[in-house]
Write a protein that holds these residues in place. Structure first.
Motif: not given
Length: 787
Positions: A316, A313, A303-305, A288, A216, A283, A286, A318
């Motif tokens: 990510y 969160k 994309f996994l937070p 997945a 972020s 995104m 947040w 990626v």
């Protein structure tokens, strides 16, 4: 309804049913193909995000086990707890330093082994989140981390272990923070962190995909020091609210990742730009998820937070993976659609063909009538007959159409015919008909008619008279032809000729080979050549080639390819001494009525506009006092020089020049003397530099010099020495003899930096250091001549 019409309607209905049924079958098959493709996409997305989730869970489990093992076995020992207890309860800085050194010596071997296992840092904190010892930067301690590090603050508040992703002031990591107690009393905490790079090296499926960590942007801006942020992060093309962890970027790990050599920055950036609109909203929430794209190549991006130490969160994980099966499925989809379409069309065509054969005989019987009507329609010529005795008038179908009515929609009469003519032409028509009836001779007349929609059309009417044995007219017959297009074309040609004669733009018409066939009077004025001498010349002879204009052979190629070209050309002006002038020219290909290829050239003199444009550009890019390049032009040329040097492996030198003691000269002798000094030194610097170099005034008494393509760094130094020698020569301004001095800083691409800002900053700093060495020298203005 005739039998022919009924048969035709039946054929149409039958063919319509066949076509609709075939279309429905085709649509159902296409729908099934698309559904299979969608199922493949959904399965690919689900498997990809599941794969990434499993990898991340393995990472967490592995990291947690290592961190707990290190803490319980090596760190949470009585001796270390006692040391932390004493550090937490002493205010003696000397004693704190001794305790810090003791802890550093005791655990340094452990820290080195931890780094081999992928740990990035080991950090001890005193109660209140006060940094006690950073093993990766032991010289930094004592700063309060309560606000900057939420995980440490949470351990202080809850006295429980905390784990998760967290951004620090320098870099990010997967943090494991443990509270420490001595005799039941809280004495501080210890933190271990595991970098994302370690995840890639230890757990990622490095042969199948590319991995990135998107953090972020708000988190990074809020916590990371500016110098570290510039060094460790880069912008993400996927979402402006996230940045890429440069330290763990896949493209930087080619030595460890076989696949990293294929996943370049440019490749990932192109994929990111394509999927960005599809992932930004998700995104922001947040989520997945995974997305599949075929452009610019078939790739699934997952994309996994990742949760931070606060449970929220913050980043990510990626994963990009090639999915050639999607491209193959997409190709096969269209192959199946194409084959299905061919089969359906063949089936429908065969059935329709059989139906059409049945109506063949009906068409043959009416063919001759349709041919006649079609011939009249194409020629826009209708036929009519008039019985003088009975007054009966008959029109062919085309006459009805010419007058704007459906064939056979009413019974024509001579009076009705006159009502359809233009009021201003009726008397002429009456006289022509009456004279023909009296004389027995044929007549021809052009006149106007008014259609039901009030549109006016022009017709050419011919009539002949049939006489009886006594010489009296008994019958008339004739034709009516619509000549509106010809009348309009003639009028347009007349107007166009008038415009060409009166316009100030030059207009030339040439044949396909470029030989000039005609030109308007403006050409004679613009080119300074008699129109008669211009004919039979080639257009090429008028064009003067310049570097900044399009070569004329390319103009010809585009004219042949697209039929038009527009742009800037320089033309020759004949007469007493040939010179040249800029024009805005347009070429348009046309075809004559005889099918011959022509092209029209229109051009106008833009000399005054070009002169104004050059003056504005020069004013905006040069210093008003010295005439040197200003800061803007210097930056542009340096940017181009760096781009060329990067492509060809060359050097670029930047010299930053600052006059010493210039202000006292201004204050003592006035600004006029100061200005004359600046102008004279500008000329000196230009004289000792090459034409390809750029001398610029940055402002005040500061100058910058771009040394283009020096052979060596020594060559840049030689230029600096020449400039310094030229500057320090005595200078006579009026009755004042000045002895100017200067400090010069140097920077060389690529050793000093790879950007405009970096090179100027290095050169400026180098100049400043040289100026500092002169600060104890006298900087009063030199005495007047003879003093």
């Amino acid at each position: 309804m005739s039998s022919t019409d009924g048969h035709h309607d039946r054929i149409v209905r039958r063919n319509t049913v066949i076509a609709v049924f075939g279309a429905l079958v085709f649509l159902l098959l296409v729908w099934s193909y698309l559904d299979s493709y969608r199922n493949l996409i959904d399965t690919t997305r689900e498997k990809s995000i599941e794969h990434l989730t499993v990898e991340y869970r393995a990472l967490n489990q592995h990291q947690a086990a290592l961190a707990h093992q290190v803490f319980e076995d090596k760190i949470n020992e009585p001796a270390i707890r006692r040391l932390m207890f004493e550090a937490a309860h002493t205010q003696d800085e000397q004693r704190l330093a001794e305790l810090r050194q003791e802890l550093l010596e005791r655990l340094t071997p452990l820290y080195e082994r931890m780094r081999e296992k992928g740990f990035r840092q080991l950090h001890f904190h005193l109660p209140g989140a006060i940094s006690f010892l950073r093993f990766h930067r032991p010289e930094r301690f004592g700063d309060n981390l309560w606000k900057a590090r939420a995980g440490i603050a949470r351990v202080n508040a809850e006295r429980e272990p905390v784990s998760g992703f967290e951004e620090g002031r320098i870099f990010n990591g997967f943090r494991y923070i443990f509270p420490m107690f001595h005799d039941g009393r809280f004495v501080g905490s210890v933190e271990t962190s595991y970098s994302f790079r370690s995840f890639l090296l230890s757990h990622a499926d490095r042969y199948l995909g590319a991995y990135r960590l998107l953090v972020s942007r708000d988190l990074v801006v809020k916590k990371v020091w500016d110098d570290e942020r510039q060094k460790n992060y880069m912008d993400s093309p996927v979402h402006p609210g996230f940045v890429i962890d440069r330290h763990a970027d896949l493209t930087q790990l080619g030595y460890s990742f076989p696949m990293a050599r294929e996943w370049s920055q440019e490749r990932l950036r192109a994929i990111g730009r394509v999927i960005a609109p599809r992932v930004r909203d998700r995104m922001d929430d947040w989520q997945a998820f995974s997305v599949v794209t075929r452009q610019p190549e078939p790739v699934v991006a997952s994309f996994l937070p990742i949760e931070t130490t606060t449970g929220l969160k913050g980043a990510y994980l990626v994963r990009y993976a090639a999915v050639p099966s999607v491209a193959q499925a997409w190709s096969w989809l269209w192959i199946k659609v194409g084959l299905t379409a061919i089969l359906v069309l063949l089936t429908i065509g065969s059935l329709i063909h059989l139906n059409l054969r049945e109506s063949g005989r009906h068409r043959e019987r009416e063919h001759w009538l349709r041919s006649l009507n079609e011939a009249q329609r194409i020629a826009r010529v209708g036929s009519w007959t008039f019985d003088v005795t009975s007054g009966e008038l008959n029109w062919s179908d085309e006459v009805y159409r010419i007058f704007g009515h459906a064939p056979r929609s009413f019974t024509p009469t001579y009076e009705r015919f006159l009502e359809m003519t233009h009021p201003d032409d009726r008397e002429r028509i009456k006289h022509a008909v009456e004279d023909s009836l009296i004389s027995g001779e044929s007549y021809e007349i052009d006149h106007r008619i008014v259609r039901p929609d009030d549109k006016i059309r022009y017709v050419h009417e011919r009539g002949t008279v049939e006489l009886d044995g006594r010489g009296r007219a008994i019958r008339m017959q004739g034709t009516v032809q619509d000549i509106t297009d010809r009348i309009v074309a003639n009028e347009e040609s007349r107007q166009a000729a008038t415009i060409l004669r009166s316009t100030h733009e030059g207009v030339v018409i040439a044949n396909e080979e470029g030989r000039i066939l005609s030109a308007n009077p403006a050409v004679e004025h613009l080119l300074g050549i008699d129109q008669a001498e211009l004919l039979d010349r080639f257009v090429d002879e008028l064009v003067f080639e310049r570097e900044e204009t399009t070569p004329f052979n390319l103009v010809r190629e585009q004219l042949r390819a697209s039929g038009a070209w527009e742009g800037e050309l320089w033309l020759r002006r004949f007469g007493n001494g040939t010179n040249f002038f800029p024009t805005l020219a347009s070429f348009t290909a046309i075809t004559s009525d005889l099918g011959e290829q022509r092209f029209v050239v229109m051009f106008s003199d833009i000399s005054e506009a070009k002169a104004r444009e050059w003056a504005m550009w020069h004013q905006a890019h040069h210093d008003a006092l010295t005439g040197l390049a200003n800061r803007t032009l210097f930056h542009e040329r340096l940017e181009r020089a760096l781009s060329s040097a990067e492509r060809h492996g060359e050097l670029v030198g930047v010299l930053y020049v600052d006059l010493d003691g210039f202000k006292p000269i201004n204050d003592t002798y006035g600004h006029d003397v100061g200005d004359e000094l600046l102008i004279a030194l500008a000329r000196r610097m230009e004289k000792v530099t090459r034409d390809e170099d750029t001398v610029s005034r940055q402002g005040g008494d500061e100058f910058a010099v771009l040394v283009a393509r020096p052979a060596t760094v020594t060559a840049v130094d030689r230029v600096a020495k020449k400039i310094l020698k030229a500057i320090e020569k005595p200078l006579q301004v009026g009755d004042v003899t000045l002895h100017p001095r200067a400090s010069i800083g140097r920077a060389v691409f690529p050793d000093s930096g790879d950007s405009v800002e970096a090179l100027i900053a290095v050169a400026d700093e180098s100049m400043y250091q040289q100026k500092q060495s002169h600060k104890h020298e006298p900087d009063d203005p030199p005495p007047r001549d003879g003093a």
